[in-house]
Every structure is written in structure tokens, then in C-alpha cells.
Scaffold this motif. Sequence first.
Motif, PDB file in Angstrom:
ATOM      1  N   GLY A  42       0.828  -1.208   0.000  1.00 28.29           N
ATOM      2  CA  GLY A  42       0.000   0.000   0.000  1.00 28.29           C
ATOM      3  C   GLY A  42       0.859   1.253   0.000  1.00 28.29           C
ATOM      4  N   PHE A  43       0.396   2.244  -0.706  1.00 26.78           N
ATOM      5  CA  PHE A  43       1.141   3.498  -0.799  1.00 26.78           C
ATOM      6  C   PHE A  43       0.158   4.618  -0.467  1.00 26.78           C
ATOM      7  N   LEU A  44       0.343   5.200   0.692  1.00 28.06           N
ATOM      8  CA  LEU A  44      -0.640   6.153   1.203  1.00 28.06           C
ATOM      9  C   LEU A  44      -0.030   7.530   1.386  1.00 28.06           C
ATOM     10  N   GLY A  45      -0.902   8.494   1.344  1.00 30.37           N
ATOM     11  CA  GLY A  45      -0.460   9.863   1.620  1.00 30.37           C
ATOM     12  C   GLY A  45      -1.593  10.816   1.355  1.00 30.37           C
ATOM     13  N   PRO A  46      -1.575  11.974   2.038  1.00 26.32           N
ATOM     14  CA  PRO A  46      -2.632  12.951   1.763  1.00 26.32           C
ATOM     15  C   PRO A  46      -2.488  13.538   0.363  1.00 26.32           C
ATOM     16  N   ASN A  47      -3.480  14.295  -0.064  1.00 27.62           N
ATOM     17  CA  ASN A  47      -3.395  14.937  -1.384  1.00 27.62           C
ATOM     18  C   ASN A  47      -2.130  15.792  -1.467  1.00 27.62           C
ATOM     19  N   GLY A  48      -1.426  15.657  -2.587  1.00 24.45           N
ATOM     20  CA  GLY A  48      -0.228  16.474  -2.788  1.00 24.45           C
ATOM     21  C   GLY A  48       0.991  15.932  -2.076  1.00 24.45           C
ATOM     22  N   ALA A  49       0.891  14.700  -1.554  1.00 23.84           N
ATOM     23  CA  ALA A  49       2.029  14.135  -0.819  1.00 23.84           C
ATOM     24  C   ALA A  49       3.128  13.643  -1.752  1.00 23.84           C
ATOM     25  N   GLY A  50       2.795  13.422  -3.004  1.00 26.33           N
ATOM     26  CA  GLY A  50       3.798  12.952  -3.954  1.00 26.33           C
ATOM     27  C   GLY A  50       3.546  11.542  -4.456  1.00 26.33           C
TER      28      GLY A  50
END
Lengths: 277, 314
Positions: B35-43
Motif C-alpha cells: 500500500g502506498f498512502l499519503g494525503p493529497n499532494g504528498a507525492g
Amino acid sequence: MLRALDLFGAEWRKLWGNRRVSGCALVVWPVMALGASLGLLLLNVLEARLRTVQLLSWTDVALSVWDVQSNLIGRVAVLAVAATLFAGEYQWRTWKNIVPRRPRVQLMAAKFAVLGFAILLTFIVMSVVMTVGFGVVNLVVGAPYGPDPTLNVIGDFLTRYSIRAGLSFVDTILIGAVVALLAMRARSVLAGAFFGLVVLLIDEALILILGTLSLLFNNESWLELLRLRFTYNLSNLSAILQGGGPLAPVPFPVTMNASGTGFTPPRWRPTRWRSRR
Amino acid sequence: MSEIAIETRNLTRRFGRVLAVDDLNLAVETGQVYGFLGPNGAGKTTTIRMLLNLVRPTHGEVFIYGEPVARNHGVLKRVGAQVEDATFYAFLSGRRNLEVLARISGVDVDGRIDALLAQAGLAERARDRVGTYSTGMRQRLGLAATLLTDPDLLLLDEPTSGMDPAGMASVRDFIKSLPAQGKTVFLSSHLLSEVEQVCDRVAIINRGRVVAEGPVSALLEQGGLSSLLIEAAPVETARAALAAWSPVDAAERPGWLYLAGAADDAPAVTQRLVEAGVAVHQVVRQRQTLEAFFLSVTGEGVVVEGAGGDAPGA
């Protein structure tokens, strides 16, 4: 080789599957040829006096199509197809689907090949429709439609036809390259076609612009810059291939440089400029 | 030791003054659902684009199955990808779109296309123009396109976006089935519950940097946030009896108490309440969710879950 053909086939399907573009920019030409033939037939049937002006030969009719392709209106078809091929992937955001599947160079090469062959096919079909259509008109009105298709006539015709078609292909690729650069920069089909048209108009207007500069500076060597127009270079190549020798860049005398290479850079003449003021 | 399917070394991408991805180091082993997670604009999307050589890194390198992507485009033949939303040629049918993509890939998959369309539930609409498809149908066609070349590695960016619950569940089941076929999945999703359900391991990035990485179970145990939710009456007596655990009222649940970090104390808590003469209706051990963990490590605040637990304590 087979993989290259696969790529060509993919681009070919995309282009012809886009009915709006293929219809308006490609299919329209043979349809216009059919319309012209039917219109001419109707006029001839309705107006007997027209029958006296049927002086066209089938070879001229077939070859005249390439004049249509190489004028500004014909090139609009190239602009539309090229802009769609090159900017469409960005506009539809499908570029991210295809770029991982093939190297960019191969994708671009396939698009150029499809552009060239689609235009070629379109105008070949147009020439066949027009040649046959005008033939029917002449047959109906009983006018001659020579020359007789002897081996010599056919051989000569095929040579001239191949040269014109080949030049048309080169013309298409050159314009396609300009439009590809503009369209991919703008990432918009419409903007690509529009800016391509601007470039073509500038190319056409150069005669006027450089002629004016030549008069303004009283220096004919400005006109030598017309040799840089790709339109001139294609006409020149056409003239050479068809045995007529090289063309002058403009239809009036210009100063040639001593080496005869054809290009003399423009020279700034401040004395004359000041004296004229 | 498993082969490494994806490796990024000091991967960095700058857009002008914006540092989209900053010194990213990842290693995804084959057979994993990562899984690859991050908020919007995290890259996230920039990273996926660099993995596919759609965007060139400013610094660093991407390796797919040990091959540098920038210098060996051919290794991407082993990859099937769907970046962001599924986009197609709207003027072509679903089937024709897959045919075009197959030809571009240079693979002979004619027999496979029908099977993939059937698998995606699009067999009946295969000859309709994609322009007439719903978002969910396009997503399913996107998954079919991803599988067109039978890739070893799948990069999926929000694969269930726009799907109905049944479609989402079938995609989740499908993703879970892929490691058994020797395939590796790199899944970027905003649906944290989805990631929690299907991924073996996750990386969470924020502002272009990895802020947490590891097996999902290990990440969820981090921070000691596992808690107990107790329904007891009278609640004031219960609160006094459990003073040692610093109980607080559970948000949105009147009459319930929340004991942070007390998940392992369920027997002791229950015994204390019974001794205090409190009627215990429910004791629920609440496991930390990936969402809570995600929000805590990305600095978005901690969520106290008011519902759901993995097992009642008493």
C-alpha cells in the motif's frame, strides 16, 4: 518488424475510429471529388454549351489532386490530423497508458507514419474518384478523355504520379513535424491546429513580408530568404524531380550570389536607409 | 530471499520550487500487496509516474526487477499500470480500446481480450463506445487494460474509485488473489480501510517523504493507541471506579467511556467495574485503524473511533 506494424495498426485504428476527425479531415476529400463529378455531370446534362469545354485529360485530372493537397486548404487536413494524432493523447489523458508500453521514439515514429499514409491514401482515393467521375462525365457527353492508355503514357503517368505522391508525403511529414511540436507543447488539438495554421500563413505571407523589406531596404537579397520556406523547397524539389531544373524562389528576378549556392544573407545598409529618410 | 520488484534509491523530483518527492527509498518484494498512502499532494502520483518513466526524476533512480527503468524501458513490459483515473479513447469501443493497447504493447492477446472483458463484467457493453461508460465501468476497463499483458507487477492508483460497493469488494478480492499467482501489487488508495484489508505492507508519505513504513499489523500496534470502549451504568460510578485508566466520554456515544491504550486490560477493567457494583453492558476492545494511524503520522490529528471493534472483552 511485426511489432512496428502492430504499433502502426494501433495508431491507424485510433485515427479512423475517431470519426469526427477522419470524416472532416480525410473522408471529406473523396466525397468532394464525387460531388464535383456529379455536379459537373448535372451541369453538362442541363447545359449543352458546357459540352464544348471538356478538354481535360485523365492524366491531368488524376495529377491535379496533388495540387489540392499541397495548397493551403489541402494542408488544413494535414493540420487537423497531425494535431489530433500528437495532442490528442494529452487532451484525452491517454498518454500515460501508452508511454509505459513503448519507447517514446517508436510511438512518435508510428504517428508520423500514420499521418503520412493517411493523407496519401485519402488523396489517392480522391484522385481515383475524380478521374473515374470526370471520365463518366466525358463519356456521357461524348467528349474525348485522352490520352489513350498506351504503355508509354501509363509509364510516364505513373512516374509523375509517384513523384507527386512522394512529394506530398514529404510535405505532410514536414507540416506534421511543425504541428507535432506546437500541438505537444500546447497539449490541445485545437491549439495545435490553430498555431500550425499560423505557421502556414506566415510561410505564405513571407513573399509579401520579404518583398516589402526588399523594397524598403532597396536590397533584393532579402528575397533570398524565401529559399528557407519549406513550401519553396518542396516546389523546388518537385521541379528538379520532374526534370524542369531548380526554381527561383520568387517569380521575378533576384540577385544570385557568385557561388551559385542560392543563398545570400541580407546585408544591412545604413547609408541608404538614412538617405531615404 | 524474495526478489525485489520495485526499488527506489534517493528518488527525488522537483517541480520548480516545489519538492514533490524527496529522497524516497522504497523496496517492494515480489508477491506482496504494497500500500502506498499519503494525503493529497504528498507525492504519490509523482512517484508512480517516476516508477513508469512517465516523469524523469530530478535525482535518484527507479529499479523494476533490478533493471533501471530510465535506461531499460523494456522492463516495463512486466508492469501493468493504471495511473490516476482510467482514461481511454472515448470514441472507440471498450474492446477496440483494449485491442489498440494490446497492439501498442506488441503482444498477441486476441483471445485474452474477451476473457478480460468478461472478468471486468463488461462483456455486454464491449462494443459500445467508452464515452457512454459510467465511471465505475471505466475503472473496470482500466483494470482489464492493466492485466492485458499478464504483467508480473501491477501499479494501481485508486483502482476502486467510482465503483459501487459490490464492484469494490470484487476488486479487493481480486487484488488479494494476485500474490498467489506470483504477482506483486503496488496499490495507491485514499480508501484506508481498503488498504488495511488487502495490503501486507504500507508506506505512508507526506510532503514527498516516507513518514512510516512496514507491515500493516506492525504499524497498527505502534503508538499504543489500542483502546477499550465500555458501556456501563451508572456511568459516573464507572468513571470513578476506573480513575486509574483516566477514562473519557466516548464521542457520539452517550453512556460509554473510552479508555485509551487499555486494550490489554479488559479483564482487569471488567473486574473493577463488577467490584464497584456497576452494571457492565459491553466492553469492546478497539483496535487502532489504519486511518487513525495515518492521520496521526501525517499530522492531521488523531481520530477516536466510536464504533467497531475486533472482539468484545467481556
